[in-house]
Write a protein that holds these residues in place. Sequence first.
Motif, PDB file in Angstrom:
ATOM      1  N   ASP A 125      59.167  16.538  49.941  1.00  0.00           N
ATOM      2  CA  ASP A 125      58.658  15.161  49.899  1.00  0.00           C
ATOM      3  C   ASP A 125      57.136  15.095  50.014  1.00  0.00           C
ATOM      4  O   ASP A 125      56.518  14.133  49.522  1.00  0.00           O
ATOM      5  CB  ASP A 125      59.288  14.325  51.020  1.00  0.00           C
ATOM      6  CG  ASP A 125      60.763  14.026  50.753  1.00  0.00           C
ATOM      7  OD1 ASP A 125      61.192  14.175  49.594  1.00  0.00           O
ATOM      8  OD2 ASP A 125      61.472  13.676  51.720  1.00  0.00           O
ATOM      9  N   VAL A 126      56.513  16.077  50.675  1.00  0.00           N
ATOM     10  CA  VAL A 126      55.062  16.024  50.852  1.00  0.00           C
ATOM     11  C   VAL A 126      54.293  16.717  49.736  1.00  0.00           C
ATOM     12  O   VAL A 126      53.058  16.799  49.786  1.00  0.00           O
ATOM     13  CB  VAL A 126      54.639  16.649  52.208  1.00  0.00           C
ATOM     14  CG1 VAL A 126      55.256  15.895  53.365  1.00  0.00           C
ATOM     15  CG2 VAL A 126      54.992  18.130  52.262  1.00  0.00           C
ATOM     16  N   LEU A 127      55.006  17.202  48.741  1.00  0.00           N
ATOM     17  CA  LEU A 127      54.304  17.797  47.605  1.00  0.00           C
ATOM     18  C   LEU A 127      53.443  16.730  46.928  1.00  0.00           C
ATOM     19  O   LEU A 127      53.784  15.546  46.947  1.00  0.00           O
ATOM     20  CB  LEU A 127      55.310  18.376  46.599  1.00  0.00           C
ATOM     21  CG  LEU A 127      56.105  19.604  47.066  1.00  0.00           C
ATOM     22  CD1 LEU A 127      57.113  20.016  45.994  1.00  0.00           C
ATOM     23  CD2 LEU A 127      55.175  20.757  47.403  1.00  0.00           C
ATOM     24  N   PRO A 128      52.316  17.110  46.342  1.00  0.00           N
ATOM     25  CA  PRO A 128      51.418  16.131  45.713  1.00  0.00           C
ATOM     26  C   PRO A 128      52.142  15.277  44.671  1.00  0.00           C
ATOM     27  O   PRO A 128      53.112  15.727  44.035  1.00  0.00           O
ATOM     28  CB  PRO A 128      50.349  17.009  45.053  1.00  0.00           C
ATOM     29  CG  PRO A 128      50.395  18.292  45.797  1.00  0.00           C
ATOM     30  CD  PRO A 128      51.818  18.497  46.222  1.00  0.00           C
ATOM     31  N   VAL A 129      51.678  14.058  44.497  1.00  0.00           N
ATOM     32  CA  VAL A 129      52.342  13.120  43.582  1.00  0.00           C
ATOM     33  C   VAL A 129      52.307  13.597  42.136  1.00  0.00           C
ATOM     34  O   VAL A 129      53.166  13.216  41.330  1.00  0.00           O
ATOM     35  CB  VAL A 129      51.682  11.723  43.684  1.00  0.00           C
ATOM     36  CG1 VAL A 129      51.936  11.119  45.049  1.00  0.00           C
ATOM     37  CG2 VAL A 129      50.177  11.813  43.415  1.00  0.00           C
ATOM     38  N   HIS A 130      51.328  14.446  41.802  1.00  0.00           N
ATOM     39  CA  HIS A 130      51.241  14.890  40.412  1.00  0.00           C
ATOM     40  C   HIS A 130      52.214  16.027  40.092  1.00  0.00           C
ATOM     41  O   HIS A 130      52.304  16.461  38.948  1.00  0.00           O
ATOM     42  CB  HIS A 130      49.813  15.339  40.086  1.00  0.00           C
ATOM     43  CG  HIS A 130      49.340  16.502  40.917  1.00  0.00           C
ATOM     44  ND1 HIS A 130      48.662  16.331  42.096  1.00  0.00           N
ATOM     45  CD2 HIS A 130      49.457  17.844  40.737  1.00  0.00           C
ATOM     46  CE1 HIS A 130      48.368  17.524  42.609  1.00  0.00           C
ATOM     47  NE2 HIS A 130      48.843  18.460  41.786  1.00  0.00           N
ATOM     48  N   VAL A 131      52.932  16.530  41.093  1.00  0.00           N
ATOM     49  CA  VAL A 131      53.927  17.579  40.845  1.00  0.00           C
ATOM     50  C   VAL A 131      55.156  16.935  40.193  1.00  0.00           C
ATOM     51  O   VAL A 131      55.725  15.982  40.733  1.00  0.00           O
ATOM     52  CB  VAL A 131      54.326  18.282  42.161  1.00  0.00           C
ATOM     53  CG1 VAL A 131      55.461  19.278  41.916  1.00  0.00           C
ATOM     54  CG2 VAL A 131      53.118  18.977  42.775  1.00  0.00           C
ATOM     55  N   VAL A 166      56.821  28.644  43.060  1.00  0.00           N
ATOM     56  CA  VAL A 166      57.389  27.975  41.878  1.00  0.00           C
ATOM     57  C   VAL A 166      56.326  27.478  40.909  1.00  0.00           C
ATOM     58  O   VAL A 166      56.634  27.216  39.737  1.00  0.00           O
ATOM     59  CB  VAL A 166      58.294  26.803  42.315  1.00  0.00           C
ATOM     60  CG1 VAL A 166      59.449  27.312  43.165  1.00  0.00           C
ATOM     61  CG2 VAL A 166      57.511  25.743  43.082  1.00  0.00           C
ATOM     62  N   ALA A 167      55.087  27.301  41.393  1.00  0.00           N
ATOM     63  CA  ALA A 167      54.005  26.829  40.509  1.00  0.00           C
ATOM     64  C   ALA A 167      52.676  27.347  41.043  1.00  0.00           C
ATOM     65  O   ALA A 167      51.891  26.601  41.628  1.00  0.00           O
ATOM     66  CB  ALA A 167      53.995  25.308  40.427  1.00  0.00           C
ATOM     67  N   PRO A 168      52.398  28.655  40.865  1.00  0.00           N
ATOM     68  CA  PRO A 168      51.182  29.262  41.436  1.00  0.00           C
ATOM     69  C   PRO A 168      49.895  28.562  41.021  1.00  0.00           C
ATOM     70  O   PRO A 168      48.948  28.503  41.809  1.00  0.00           O
ATOM     71  CB  PRO A 168      51.236  30.693  40.882  1.00  0.00           C
ATOM     72  CG  PRO A 168      52.679  30.933  40.585  1.00  0.00           C
ATOM     73  CD  PRO A 168      53.216  29.614  40.127  1.00  0.00           C
TER      74      PRO A 168
END
Length: 411
Positions: A125-131, A166-168
Amino acid sequence: MSDRLHPIVECAGDLRSTLKGVASVEPAFMTTGQKASALVALAAARSQLDELAARVLAASDDLAADHGLRDASAWLAVQTRTTRREARQDLVLGRALERHPSLAVAMTAGELRSEQARVIAEAVDVLPVHVDTETRDRAESALLVLADQHDARDLKQIGKRILDVVAPDVGESHEAATLAAQESRATAGVELTLIDDGEGRCHGRFTVPTHVGAILKRHLLALANPARHTDAELRDESGDWKPQRRRLGEALVEYVERYPVDSAPQTAGVNATVVVTMTLEQLLSDNATALLDDGTRMTAGQARRLACEARIVPAVLGTRSQPLDLGRAARLFTKAQRVALGLRDGGCTARGCETSASGCHAHHDDPWSRGGLTELANGRLLCPRHHRLAHDPRYAMTVHADNKVSYARRT
Protein backbone atom coordinates in the motif's frame (compact mmCIF):
# COMPACT_ATOMS: atom_id res chain seq x y z
CA MET A 1 -31.88 -17.13 7.22
CA SER A 2 -31.85 -16.46 10.97
CA ASP A 3 -28.67 -15.47 12.78
CA ARG A 4 -28.61 -18.85 14.49
CA LEU A 5 -28.53 -20.76 11.19
CA HIS A 6 -25.96 -18.63 9.41
CA PRO A 7 -22.87 -20.73 8.52
CA ILE A 8 -20.47 -18.35 10.21
CA VAL A 9 -22.55 -18.28 13.40
CA GLU A 10 -22.79 -22.07 13.34
CA CYS A 11 -19.04 -22.33 12.76
CA ALA A 12 -18.34 -20.11 15.77
CA GLY A 13 -20.66 -22.21 17.91
CA ASP A 14 -19.05 -25.45 16.76
CA LEU A 15 -15.59 -24.10 17.48
CA ARG A 16 -16.56 -23.10 21.00
CA SER A 17 -18.11 -26.52 21.67
CA THR A 18 -15.07 -28.33 20.30
CA LEU A 19 -12.68 -26.25 22.36
CA LYS A 20 -14.72 -26.84 25.50
CA GLY A 21 -14.42 -30.55 24.80
CA VAL A 22 -10.63 -30.46 25.06
CA ALA A 23 -10.45 -27.97 27.94
CA SER A 24 -9.88 -30.75 30.46
CA VAL A 25 -7.19 -32.50 28.41
CA GLU A 26 -3.77 -32.11 30.06
CA PRO A 27 -1.05 -31.16 27.50
CA ALA A 28 1.70 -32.28 29.88
CA PHE A 29 0.93 -35.90 29.02
CA MET A 30 1.40 -35.37 25.28
CA THR A 31 4.51 -36.71 23.57
CA THR A 32 6.95 -34.21 22.12
CA GLY A 33 5.81 -35.17 18.63
CA GLN A 34 2.16 -34.59 19.56
CA LYS A 35 2.99 -31.21 21.08
CA ALA A 36 4.89 -30.16 17.96
CA SER A 37 2.01 -31.18 15.70
CA ALA A 38 -0.56 -29.49 17.92
CA LEU A 39 1.31 -26.19 18.15
CA VAL A 40 1.77 -25.92 14.38
CA ALA A 41 -1.83 -26.93 13.69
CA LEU A 42 -3.19 -24.50 16.28
CA ALA A 43 -1.14 -21.66 14.75
CA ALA A 44 -2.68 -22.46 11.36
CA ALA A 45 -6.16 -22.64 12.88
CA ARG A 46 -5.60 -19.29 14.59
CA SER A 47 -4.72 -17.73 11.23
CA GLN A 48 -7.93 -19.10 9.74
CA LEU A 49 -9.97 -17.76 12.64
CA ASP A 50 -8.21 -14.38 12.54
CA GLU A 51 -9.03 -14.04 8.85
CA LEU A 52 -12.69 -14.89 9.38
CA ALA A 53 -13.05 -12.54 12.37
CA ALA A 54 -11.33 -9.68 10.51
CA ARG A 55 -13.47 -10.23 7.43
CA VAL A 56 -16.70 -10.15 9.45
CA LEU A 57 -15.54 -7.05 11.34
CA ALA A 58 -14.72 -5.22 8.10
CA ALA A 59 -18.24 -5.98 6.83
CA SER A 60 -19.96 -4.65 9.98
CA ASP A 61 -20.27 -0.94 9.26
CA ASP A 62 -24.03 -1.34 9.50
CA LEU A 63 -23.63 -2.65 13.05
CA ALA A 64 -21.66 0.45 13.97
CA ALA A 65 -24.30 2.69 12.38
CA ASP A 66 -27.05 1.00 14.40
CA HIS A 67 -25.26 2.02 17.59
CA GLY A 68 -24.15 5.46 16.43
CA LEU A 69 -20.47 4.53 16.47
CA ARG A 70 -17.69 5.48 14.07
CA ASP A 71 -16.90 1.88 13.16
CA ALA A 72 -17.50 -1.68 14.32
CA SER A 73 -14.21 -1.92 16.21
CA ALA A 74 -15.54 0.49 18.87
CA TRP A 75 -18.61 -1.69 19.37
CA LEU A 76 -16.53 -4.89 19.48
CA ALA A 77 -14.12 -3.45 22.04
CA VAL A 78 -16.96 -2.71 24.45
CA GLN A 79 -18.80 -5.98 23.91
CA THR A 80 -15.74 -8.24 24.23
CA ARG A 81 -13.68 -6.17 26.71
CA THR A 82 -10.96 -5.86 24.09
CA THR A 83 -8.79 -2.77 23.99
CA ARG A 84 -9.75 -0.20 21.37
CA ARG A 85 -6.28 -0.49 19.85
CA GLU A 86 -6.51 -4.26 19.41
CA ALA A 87 -10.01 -4.12 17.93
CA ARG A 88 -8.94 -1.33 15.60
CA GLN A 89 -5.99 -3.42 14.39
CA ASP A 90 -8.38 -6.26 13.56
CA LEU A 91 -10.58 -3.87 11.58
CA VAL A 92 -7.57 -2.52 9.67
CA LEU A 93 -6.57 -6.10 8.86
CA GLY A 94 -10.07 -6.93 7.62
CA ARG A 95 -10.10 -3.92 5.30
CA ALA A 96 -6.62 -4.78 4.06
CA LEU A 97 -7.75 -8.30 3.24
CA GLU A 98 -10.57 -6.82 1.15
CA ARG A 99 -7.97 -4.95 -0.92
CA HIS A 100 -5.61 -7.91 -1.05
CA PRO A 101 -7.69 -11.08 -1.57
CA SER A 102 -4.59 -13.23 -2.10
CA LEU A 103 -3.62 -12.55 1.53
CA ALA A 104 -7.07 -13.61 2.68
CA VAL A 105 -6.76 -16.85 0.72
CA ALA A 106 -3.37 -17.59 2.31
CA MET A 107 -4.74 -16.94 5.80
CA THR A 108 -7.82 -19.07 5.14
CA ALA A 109 -5.46 -21.90 4.21
CA GLY A 110 -3.62 -21.39 7.49
CA GLU A 111 -0.38 -20.58 5.65
CA LEU A 112 -0.07 -16.89 6.58
CA ARG A 113 -0.10 -15.31 10.03
CA SER A 114 -2.08 -12.14 10.71
CA GLU A 115 1.12 -10.19 11.55
CA GLN A 116 2.62 -11.22 8.22
CA ALA A 117 -0.54 -10.21 6.35
CA ARG A 118 -0.53 -6.76 7.97
CA VAL A 119 3.10 -6.20 7.00
CA ILE A 120 2.66 -7.35 3.41
CA ALA A 121 -0.45 -5.24 2.89
CA GLU A 122 1.29 -2.18 4.31
CA ALA A 123 4.39 -2.73 2.16
CA VAL A 124 2.29 -2.87 -1.00
CA ASP A 125 0.00 0.00 0.00
CA VAL A 126 2.89 2.42 0.62
CA LEU A 127 4.46 1.90 -2.78
CA PRO A 128 4.62 5.15 -4.79
CA VAL A 129 1.46 6.12 -6.66
CA HIS A 130 3.23 5.88 -10.00
CA VAL A 131 3.87 2.14 -9.52
CA ASP A 132 1.43 0.29 -11.79
CA THR A 133 -0.97 -2.46 -10.75
CA GLU A 134 1.07 -5.23 -12.34
CA THR A 135 4.17 -4.28 -10.36
CA ARG A 136 2.12 -4.09 -7.15
CA ASP A 137 0.77 -7.59 -7.79
CA ARG A 138 4.29 -8.92 -8.38
CA ALA A 139 5.46 -7.30 -5.15
CA GLU A 140 2.61 -8.88 -3.19
CA SER A 141 3.24 -12.31 -4.76
CA ALA A 142 6.97 -12.10 -4.00
CA LEU A 143 6.30 -11.21 -0.36
CA LEU A 144 3.80 -14.06 -0.06
CA VAL A 145 6.45 -16.50 -1.25
CA LEU A 146 9.00 -15.05 1.18
CA ALA A 147 6.47 -15.39 4.02
CA ASP A 148 7.11 -19.15 3.98
CA GLN A 149 10.63 -18.49 5.28
CA HIS A 150 10.43 -15.14 7.10
CA ASP A 151 8.45 -13.80 10.05
CA ALA A 152 6.66 -10.46 10.12
CA ARG A 153 9.71 -8.57 11.39
CA ASP A 154 11.89 -9.78 8.52
CA LEU A 155 9.11 -9.18 6.01
CA LYS A 156 8.81 -5.58 7.14
CA GLN A 157 12.46 -4.95 6.28
CA ILE A 158 12.20 -6.89 3.02
CA GLY A 159 9.05 -4.99 2.10
CA LYS A 160 10.90 -1.69 2.23
CA ARG A 161 13.06 -2.86 -0.66
CA ILE A 162 10.69 -5.14 -2.52
CA LEU A 163 10.84 -2.89 -5.57
CA ASP A 164 14.52 -3.78 -5.89
CA VAL A 165 13.33 -7.33 -6.59
CA VAL A 166 10.31 -6.76 -8.84
CA ALA A 167 11.24 -3.39 -10.40
CA PRO A 168 14.94 -2.52 -9.84
CA ASP A 169 14.73 0.59 -12.02
CA VAL A 170 12.09 2.06 -9.70
CA GLY A 171 13.36 0.62 -6.45
CA GLU A 172 16.56 2.60 -6.03
CA SER A 173 14.96 6.03 -6.38
CA HIS A 174 12.04 4.97 -4.18
CA GLU A 175 14.35 3.80 -1.40
CA ALA A 176 16.30 7.05 -1.48
CA ALA A 177 13.10 9.09 -1.27
CA THR A 178 11.74 6.91 1.54
CA LEU A 179 14.93 7.19 3.58
CA ALA A 180 15.05 10.96 3.07
CA ALA A 181 11.47 11.25 4.32
CA GLN A 182 12.22 9.04 7.33
CA GLU A 183 15.30 11.05 8.22
CA SER A 184 13.36 14.31 7.92
CA ARG A 185 10.63 13.02 10.24
CA ALA A 186 13.22 11.69 12.68
CA THR A 187 15.01 15.03 12.88
CA ALA A 188 11.78 16.96 13.33
CA GLY A 189 10.58 14.57 16.03
CA VAL A 190 13.63 14.65 18.31
CA GLU A 191 12.68 15.30 21.92
CA LEU A 192 13.75 14.57 25.49
CA THR A 193 11.73 14.71 28.69
CA LEU A 194 13.24 14.43 32.19
CA ILE A 195 11.12 14.48 35.35
CA ASP A 196 12.46 14.29 38.92
CA ASP A 197 10.03 12.40 41.16
CA GLY A 198 11.29 14.03 44.36
CA GLU A 199 12.27 10.62 45.74
CA GLY A 200 15.86 10.60 44.53
CA ARG A 201 15.07 9.34 41.04
CA CYS A 202 14.75 10.95 37.64
CA HIS A 203 12.49 9.47 34.96
CA GLY A 204 12.56 10.27 31.30
CA ARG A 205 11.90 9.31 27.73
CA PHE A 206 13.40 10.41 24.45
CA THR A 207 12.95 10.16 20.72
CA VAL A 208 16.05 10.31 18.52
CA PRO A 209 16.97 9.21 14.99
CA THR A 210 17.56 5.48 14.61
CA HIS A 211 21.29 5.81 14.07
CA VAL A 212 21.68 7.85 17.27
CA GLY A 213 19.80 5.20 19.23
CA ALA A 214 22.04 2.52 17.73
CA ILE A 215 25.19 4.43 18.73
CA LEU A 216 23.93 5.02 22.29
CA LYS A 217 22.92 1.38 22.66
CA ARG A 218 26.33 0.24 21.40
CA HIS A 219 28.09 2.46 23.97
CA LEU A 220 25.89 1.29 26.83
CA LEU A 221 26.23 -2.38 25.88
CA ALA A 222 30.00 -1.94 25.94
CA LEU A 223 29.83 -0.44 29.44
CA ALA A 224 27.41 -3.17 30.58
CA ASN A 225 29.53 -5.97 29.09
CA PRO A 226 29.74 -8.72 31.74
CA ALA A 227 33.46 -9.08 30.95
CA ARG A 228 34.01 -5.64 32.55
CA HIS A 229 32.32 -6.63 35.80
CA THR A 230 32.79 -9.08 38.61
CA ASP A 231 30.28 -11.74 39.53
CA ALA A 232 29.12 -9.64 42.50
CA GLU A 233 28.53 -6.60 40.29
CA LEU A 234 26.35 -8.66 37.97
CA ARG A 235 24.04 -9.71 40.81
CA ASP A 236 21.38 -7.63 42.54
CA GLU A 237 20.79 -7.14 46.26
CA SER A 238 19.11 -10.55 46.58
CA GLY A 239 21.90 -12.39 44.77
CA ASP A 240 19.98 -12.90 41.52
CA TRP A 241 21.42 -12.00 38.14
CA LYS A 242 20.60 -8.44 37.17
CA PRO A 243 18.33 -8.19 34.11
CA GLN A 244 19.80 -6.44 31.11
CA ARG A 245 17.55 -3.39 31.55
CA ARG A 246 19.11 -2.74 34.97
CA ARG A 247 22.67 -3.27 33.69
CA LEU A 248 21.94 -0.86 30.84
CA GLY A 249 20.54 1.63 33.36
CA GLU A 250 23.69 1.38 35.45
CA ALA A 251 25.73 1.80 32.27
CA LEU A 252 23.82 5.02 31.50
CA VAL A 253 24.64 6.34 34.97
CA GLU A 254 28.34 5.60 34.42
CA TYR A 255 28.14 7.10 30.91
CA VAL A 256 26.83 10.41 32.27
CA GLU A 257 29.02 10.57 35.38
CA ARG A 258 32.21 9.98 33.42
CA TYR A 259 31.47 12.22 30.44
CA PRO A 260 34.63 14.29 29.82
CA VAL A 261 34.05 17.86 30.94
CA ASP A 262 36.44 19.16 28.28
CA SER A 263 33.90 18.01 25.69
CA ALA A 264 30.97 19.70 27.40
CA PRO A 265 29.61 22.89 25.80
CA GLN A 266 30.22 26.27 27.42
CA THR A 267 27.76 28.94 28.44
CA ALA A 268 29.18 32.37 29.18
CA GLY A 269 32.65 30.86 29.06
CA VAL A 270 31.96 28.18 31.69
CA ASN A 271 31.61 24.45 31.05
CA ALA A 272 28.29 22.80 31.88
CA THR A 273 29.45 21.80 35.34
CA VAL A 274 27.29 20.84 38.32
CA VAL A 275 28.22 22.62 41.54
CA VAL A 276 27.64 21.05 44.95
CA THR A 277 27.42 23.48 47.87
CA MET A 278 28.20 22.40 51.44
CA THR A 279 29.77 23.72 54.59
CA LEU A 280 33.20 22.58 55.72
CA GLU A 281 31.56 20.53 58.46
CA GLN A 282 29.30 18.83 55.92
CA LEU A 283 32.24 18.10 53.66
CA LEU A 284 34.07 16.28 56.47
CA SER A 285 31.04 14.54 57.98
CA ASP A 286 29.87 11.02 57.16
CA ASN A 287 26.25 11.88 57.94
CA ALA A 288 25.66 15.14 56.09
CA THR A 289 23.93 16.33 52.95
CA ALA A 290 25.00 18.59 50.11
CA LEU A 291 23.02 20.98 47.92
CA LEU A 292 23.30 20.90 44.13
CA ASP A 293 23.08 24.12 42.19
CA ASP A 294 19.69 23.09 40.78
CA GLY A 295 18.17 22.84 44.27
CA THR A 296 18.30 19.05 44.68
CA ARG A 297 20.23 17.32 47.44
CA MET A 298 22.60 14.37 47.86
CA THR A 299 24.65 12.88 50.67
CA ALA A 300 28.09 14.35 51.29
CA GLY A 301 29.55 10.88 50.64
CA GLN A 302 27.96 10.84 47.20
CA ALA A 303 29.33 14.32 46.52
CA ARG A 304 32.84 13.22 47.52
CA ARG A 305 32.64 10.20 45.25
CA LEU A 306 31.50 12.25 42.27
CA ALA A 307 34.24 14.78 42.92
CA CYS A 308 36.77 12.04 42.08
CA GLU A 309 35.47 11.35 38.58
CA ALA A 310 32.36 13.21 37.51
CA ARG A 311 33.73 16.76 37.37
CA ILE A 312 31.24 17.91 39.99
CA VAL A 313 32.78 20.96 41.66
CA PRO A 314 32.33 21.31 45.43
CA ALA A 315 31.92 24.89 46.63
CA VAL A 316 32.96 24.69 50.30
CA LEU A 317 31.47 27.43 52.48
CA GLY A 318 32.64 28.82 55.83
CA THR A 319 30.48 29.75 58.77
CA ARG A 320 29.42 33.00 57.08
CA SER A 321 28.55 31.20 53.82
CA GLN A 322 31.63 32.64 52.15
CA PRO A 323 33.43 30.36 49.68
CA LEU A 324 36.51 28.82 51.32
CA ASP A 325 37.60 26.74 48.31
CA LEU A 326 36.23 26.25 44.79
CA GLY A 327 37.30 22.91 43.34
CA ARG A 328 39.29 22.95 40.13
CA ALA A 329 39.61 20.34 37.38
CA ALA A 330 43.25 19.91 38.51
CA ARG A 331 41.97 17.78 41.37
CA LEU A 332 41.21 15.08 38.79
CA PHE A 333 43.87 12.60 37.80
CA THR A 334 45.35 13.39 34.40
CA LYS A 335 45.39 10.97 31.50
CA ALA A 336 49.07 10.23 32.14
CA GLN A 337 48.36 9.57 35.82
CA ARG A 338 45.49 7.24 34.87
CA VAL A 339 47.85 5.28 32.61
CA ALA A 340 50.40 5.07 35.42
CA LEU A 341 47.74 3.89 37.87
CA GLY A 342 46.66 1.27 35.38
CA LEU A 343 50.21 -0.01 34.99
CA ARG A 344 50.73 -0.07 38.74
CA ASP A 345 47.36 -1.42 39.92
CA GLY A 346 46.38 -3.50 36.90
CA GLY A 347 42.71 -2.95 37.67
CA CYS A 348 40.43 -2.55 40.68
CA THR A 349 42.48 -2.74 43.86
CA ALA A 350 39.65 -4.25 45.92
CA ARG A 351 40.46 -7.79 47.00
CA GLY A 352 38.66 -10.36 44.87
CA CYS A 353 37.67 -7.87 42.16
CA GLU A 354 38.77 -8.58 38.59
CA THR A 355 37.58 -5.39 36.88
CA SER A 356 40.18 -4.20 34.39
CA ALA A 357 41.77 -0.74 34.53
CA SER A 358 39.57 0.54 31.68
CA GLY A 359 36.47 -0.06 33.81
CA CYS A 360 37.77 1.67 36.93
CA HIS A 361 37.61 5.13 38.50
CA ALA A 362 40.62 6.94 39.99
CA HIS A 363 40.11 7.36 43.74
CA HIS A 364 41.94 9.51 46.31
CA ASP A 365 42.96 7.48 49.38
CA ASP A 366 43.31 10.70 51.37
CA PRO A 367 40.12 12.39 50.13
CA TRP A 368 40.59 15.42 47.96
CA SER A 369 37.78 17.04 49.93
CA ARG A 370 40.00 16.82 53.05
CA GLY A 371 43.15 18.17 51.46
CA GLY A 372 44.38 15.01 49.76
CA LEU A 373 46.69 15.52 46.79
CA THR A 374 46.06 14.35 43.25
CA GLU A 375 49.20 12.28 42.93
CA LEU A 376 50.03 8.62 42.30
CA ALA A 377 50.95 7.93 45.92
CA ASN A 378 47.49 9.08 47.00
CA GLY A 379 45.55 7.40 44.19
CA ARG A 380 44.23 3.96 43.36
CA LEU A 381 41.90 2.33 40.86
CA LEU A 382 38.48 1.18 42.02
CA CYS A 383 35.62 -0.20 39.97
CA PRO A 384 32.33 1.77 40.17
CA ARG A 385 30.88 -0.57 42.81
CA HIS A 386 33.92 -0.44 45.11
CA HIS A 387 34.28 3.29 44.51
CA ARG A 388 30.76 3.76 45.85
CA LEU A 389 31.66 1.65 48.91
CA ALA A 390 34.77 3.77 49.49
CA HIS A 391 32.53 6.80 49.95
CA ASP A 392 29.72 4.97 51.75
CA PRO A 393 29.84 5.86 55.49
CA ARG A 394 28.31 2.46 56.30
CA TYR A 395 31.55 0.74 55.25
CA ALA A 396 35.13 1.02 56.47
CA MET A 397 37.88 0.60 53.87
CA THR A 398 41.19 -0.91 54.89
CA VAL A 399 44.37 -0.52 52.80
CA HIS A 400 46.67 -3.53 53.08
CA ALA A 401 50.43 -3.81 52.61
CA ASP A 402 50.02 -5.20 49.09
CA ASN A 403 48.05 -2.04 48.12
CA LYS A 404 44.83 -4.03 48.02
CA VAL A 405 41.78 -2.80 49.94
CA SER A 406 38.96 -4.58 51.69
CA TYR A 407 35.65 -3.38 53.09
CA ALA A 408 33.73 -4.17 56.24
CA ARG A 409 30.32 -2.93 57.32
CA ARG A 410 30.59 -0.62 60.33
CA THR A 411 28.84 -1.89 63.44
